[in-house]
Design a protein around this motif. Structure first.
Motif, PDB file in Angstrom:
ATOM      1  N   THR A   1       0.839  -1.220   0.000  1.00  0.00           N
ATOM      2  CA  THR A   1       0.000   0.000   0.000  1.00  0.00           C
ATOM      3  C   THR A   1       0.858   1.249   0.000  1.00  0.00           C
ATOM      4  N   ASN A   2       2.128   1.136  -0.394  1.00  0.00           N
ATOM      5  CA  ASN A   2       3.062   2.267  -0.291  1.00  0.00           C
ATOM      6  C   ASN A   2       3.256   2.980  -1.633  1.00  0.00           C
ATOM      7  N   CYS A   3       2.311   2.888  -2.535  1.00  0.00           N
ATOM      8  CA  CYS A   3       2.427   3.600  -3.804  1.00  0.00           C
ATOM      9  C   CYS A   3       1.117   4.339  -4.076  1.00  0.00           C
ATOM     10  N   GLU A   4       1.187   5.240  -5.033  1.00  0.00           N
ATOM     11  CA  GLU A   4       0.018   6.026  -5.414  1.00  0.00           C
ATOM     12  C   GLU A   4      -0.975   5.132  -6.163  1.00  0.00           C
ATOM     13  N   ASP A   5      -2.230   5.304  -5.914  1.00  0.00           N
ATOM     14  CA  ASP A   5      -3.301   4.531  -6.561  1.00  0.00           C
ATOM     15  C   ASP A   5      -3.185   3.032  -6.292  1.00  0.00           C
ATOM     16  N   TRP A   6      -2.702   2.669  -5.173  1.00  0.00           N
ATOM     17  CA  TRP A   6      -2.545   1.241  -4.846  1.00  0.00           C
ATOM     18  C   TRP A   6      -3.885   0.512  -4.791  1.00  0.00           C
ATOM     19  N   TYR A   7      -4.998   1.292  -4.535  1.00  0.00           N
ATOM     20  CA  TYR A   7      -6.322   0.701  -4.343  1.00  0.00           C
ATOM     21  C   TYR A   7      -7.034   0.444  -5.670  1.00  0.00           C
ATOM     22  N   LYS A   8      -6.495   1.010  -6.795  1.00  0.00           N
ATOM     23  CA  LYS A   8      -7.126   0.796  -8.103  1.00  0.00           C
ATOM     24  C   LYS A   8      -6.672  -0.552  -8.664  1.00  0.00           C
ATOM     25  N   SER A   9      -7.477  -1.073  -9.528  1.00  0.00           N
ATOM     26  CA  SER A   9      -7.154  -2.365 -10.147  1.00  0.00           C
ATOM     27  C   SER A   9      -5.984  -2.193 -11.098  1.00  0.00           C
ATOM     28  N   PRO A  10      -5.050  -3.029 -11.106  1.00  0.00           N
ATOM     29  CA  PRO A  10      -4.806  -4.140 -10.172  1.00  0.00           C
ATOM     30  C   PRO A  10      -4.357  -3.585  -8.827  1.00  0.00           C
ATOM     31  N   VAL A  11      -4.888  -4.164  -7.752  1.00  0.00           N
ATOM     32  CA  VAL A  11      -4.609  -3.715  -6.398  1.00  0.00           C
ATOM     33  C   VAL A  11      -3.162  -4.058  -6.048  1.00  0.00           C
ATOM     34  N   GLY A  12      -2.483  -3.108  -5.402  1.00  0.00           N
ATOM     35  CA  GLY A  12      -1.114  -3.355  -4.961  1.00  0.00           C
ATOM     36  C   GLY A  12      -0.135  -2.410  -5.604  1.00  0.00           C
ATOM     37  N   CYS A  13       1.170  -2.722  -5.461  1.00  0.00           N
ATOM     38  CA  CYS A  13       2.243  -1.877  -5.974  1.00  0.00           C
ATOM     39  C   CYS A  13       3.319  -2.738  -6.618  1.00  0.00           C
ATOM     40  N   ALA A  14       4.046  -2.084  -7.510  1.00  0.00           N
ATOM     41  CA  ALA A  14       5.210  -2.764  -8.092  1.00  0.00           C
ATOM     42  C   ALA A  14       6.290  -2.851  -7.018  1.00  0.00           C
ATOM     43  N   GLY A  15       7.061  -3.916  -7.036  1.00  0.00           N
ATOM     44  CA  GLY A  15       8.116  -4.069  -6.032  1.00  0.00           C
ATOM     45  C   GLY A  15       9.138  -5.121  -6.482  1.00  0.00           C
ATOM     46  N   THR A  16       9.978  -5.444  -5.591  1.00  0.00           N
ATOM     47  CA  THR A  16      10.990  -6.487  -5.865  1.00  0.00           C
ATOM     48  C   THR A  16      10.935  -7.515  -4.744  1.00  0.00           C
ATOM     49  N   ARG A  17      11.364  -8.711  -5.082  1.00  0.00           N
ATOM     50  CA  ARG A  17      11.431  -9.760  -4.054  1.00  0.00           C
ATOM     51  C   ARG A  17      12.769 -10.483  -4.186  1.00  0.00           C
TER      52      ARG A  17
END
Length: 198
Positions: free
Chosen positions: A79-95
């Motif tokens: 939830t740490n990005c802008e528009d995280w609540y819009k589809s697709p829900v979430g944010c880009a990240g790395t793992r």
């Protein structure tokens, strides 16, 4: 190893000439003489020659390691990005991904089981100490057994002497009794003879 030679100083060892080895230095000197003599043995010479003529070979082995790397992806719980609540829900990240990696490592090595001359001499010197200790322990055990046997013989000898003395005293007792009876009979016959003469 030096402590084992110090322990042998009290073991009563002798060299090949029969001279007593009473110090660790004397025992080590005898060990080196014995090893030098053993080094002339064809089997020992064969091992030394094998080391001298051995060729290093390229030996490769597989080494397994774990490599970690960051992989881009989508985190549907972030939830740490802008528009995280819009589809697709979430944010880009790395793992972080861990992957097993096999690496071939090669090095030049002598063939397995090949000992250097220093290692062979060290083994021979250690073997001398072990053999000397073993022989010393065996000699002590044999001496103890001999002492026990002598003690047992002594005890058996005492018992036999005591039994012989008892038999001899019994024999003397019987002979004394026989002599007493013979004298008593002789006296009785003598009395009867005296009565008849009177």
């Amino acid at each position: 190893m030096l402590s084992s030679y110090a322990d042998l100083a009290t073991a009563g060892l002798t060299d090949a000439g029969g001279k007593d080895l009473t110090t660790a230095a004397a025992i080590m000197g005898d060990a080196l003489t014995a090893v030098d003599t053993a080094a002339q043995n064809p089997e020992f010479q064969k091992k030394l020659t094998a080391y001298r003529t051995a060729q290093k070979q390229n030996v490769c082995t597989d080494h397994f390691t774990i490599h970690s790397r960051l992989v881009p992806g989508w985190d549907s719980t972030a939830t740490n990005c802008e528009d995280w609540y819009k589809s697709p829900v979430g944010c880009a990240g790395t793992r972080l991904v861990e992957e097993p990696v096999t690496e071939k490592v090669c090095e030049m090595k002598f063939p397995e089981g090949l000992l250097s001359p220093v290692e062979q001499y060290a083994i021979a010197v250690a073997t001398y100490a072990e053999t000397a200790k073993h022989k010393s322990d065996d000699a002590k055990i044999q001496a103890q057994n001999k002492t026990s046997e002598n003690g047992l013989r002594k005890e058996m000898g005492k018992e036999r002497i005591q039994l012989a003395a008892e038999i001899f005293l019994g024999f003397l007792g019987i002979m004394f009794l026989y002599l007493f009876i013979a004298l008593e009979r002789h006296n009785r016959s003598l009395r009867l003879l005296i009565k008849e003469v009177k």
